[in-house]
Motif scaffolding. Structure first.
Motif, mmCIF file in Angstrom:
data_model
loop_
_atom_site.group_PDB
_atom_site.id
_atom_site.type_symbol
_atom_site.label_atom_id
_atom_site.label_comp_id
_atom_site.label_asym_id
_atom_site.label_seq_id
_atom_site.Cartn_x
_atom_site.Cartn_y
_atom_site.Cartn_z
ATOM 1 N N LEU A 113 0.826 -1.223 0.000
ATOM 2 C CA LEU A 113 0.000 0.000 0.000
ATOM 3 C C LEU A 113 0.853 1.263 0.000
ATOM 4 N N VAL A 114 1.866 1.300 0.844
ATOM 5 C CA VAL A 114 2.737 2.480 0.892
ATOM 6 C C VAL A 114 3.496 2.631 -0.424
ATOM 7 N N GLY A 115 3.931 1.527 -1.007
ATOM 8 C CA GLY A 115 4.597 1.587 -2.311
ATOM 9 C C GLY A 115 3.687 2.137 -3.399
ATOM 10 N N LEU A 116 2.426 1.717 -3.401
ATOM 11 C CA LEU A 116 1.469 2.241 -4.381
ATOM 12 C C LEU A 116 1.201 3.728 -4.174
ATOM 13 N N ILE A 117 1.136 4.154 -2.924
ATOM 14 C CA ILE A 117 0.925 5.571 -2.626
ATOM 15 C C ILE A 117 2.118 6.393 -3.116
ATOM 16 N N ILE A 118 3.328 5.921 -2.840
ATOM 17 C CA ILE A 118 4.527 6.641 -3.291
ATOM 18 C C ILE A 118 4.598 6.652 -4.814
ATOM 19 N N TYR A 119 4.288 5.524 -5.449
ATOM 20 C CA TYR A 119 4.296 5.459 -6.911
ATOM 21 C C TYR A 119 3.272 6.441 -7.498
ATOM 22 N N GLY A 120 2.072 6.459 -6.940
ATOM 23 C CA GLY A 120 1.053 7.390 -7.420
ATOM 24 C C GLY A 120 1.424 8.843 -7.201
ATOM 25 N N PHE A 121 2.096 9.119 -6.102
ATOM 26 C CA PHE A 121 2.533 10.488 -5.823
ATOM 27 C C PHE A 121 3.537 10.956 -6.860
ATOM 28 N N TYR A 122 4.495 10.117 -7.187
ATOM 29 C CA TYR A 122 5.509 10.522 -8.139
ATOM 30 C C TYR A 122 5.017 10.498 -9.588
ATOM 31 N N ARG A 123 3.961 9.751 -9.871
ATOM 32 C CA ARG A 123 3.399 9.734 -11.213
ATOM 33 C C ARG A 123 2.465 10.912 -11.480
ATOM 34 N N SER A 124 1.996 11.562 -10.438
ATOM 35 C CA SER A 124 1.037 12.668 -10.625
ATOM 36 C C SER A 124 1.725 13.985 -10.909
#
Length: 92
Positions: free
Chosen positions: A81-92
Motif C-alpha cells: 500500500l505504501v509503495g502504491l501511494i509513493i508510486y502514485g505520488f511521483y506519477r502525478s
C-alpha cells in the motif's frame, strides 16, 4: 517485549502516521514562532497532517484486525500500500 510484538506495531503505516505528526508539529512551530509570512502559510501543514495521521492509523488498525495480528502479512500488505501511494505520488 519481543521483536515480533515490536514489528507488529512499527509498520509502514505507523511510520506514515509519524510523518503526519511531524507535519503537525512543524506547522505548529512556524505558526507560533515564525515570521508573518510563515504564520500565514504553515497552517496548511497542520490541516494536511491531521488526515495523513488519521488515515495511516485507521488503515493500520483495519489491516491488523483483518490479518489477525499476523506480523508478516501486515508488513507485506502495508508495504504494498505504501509503495502504491509513493508510486502514485511521483506519477502525478
Amino acid at each position: 517485549m519481543t521483536i515480533e510484538k515490536l514489528l507488529n506495531w512499527i509498520t509502514p503505516l505507523t511510520l506514515g502516521a509519524l510523518l503526519g505528526l511531524y507535519e503537525i508539529v512543524h506547522g505548529l512551530f512556524y505558526v507560533l514562532y515564525g515570521t508573518p509570512d510563515q504564520k500565514r502559510d504553515y497552517p496548511l501543514e497542520i490541516v494536511l497532517g491531521l488526515p495523513i495521521m488519521a488515515v495511516c492509523l485507521g488503515g493500520h488498525w483495519v489491516i491488523r484486525r483483518l490479518m489477525q495480528s499476523n506480523t508478516r502479512n501486515i508488513w507485506i500488505i502495508e508495504s504494498i500500500l505504501v509503495g502504491l501511494i509513493i508510486y502514485g505520488f511521483y506519477r502525478s
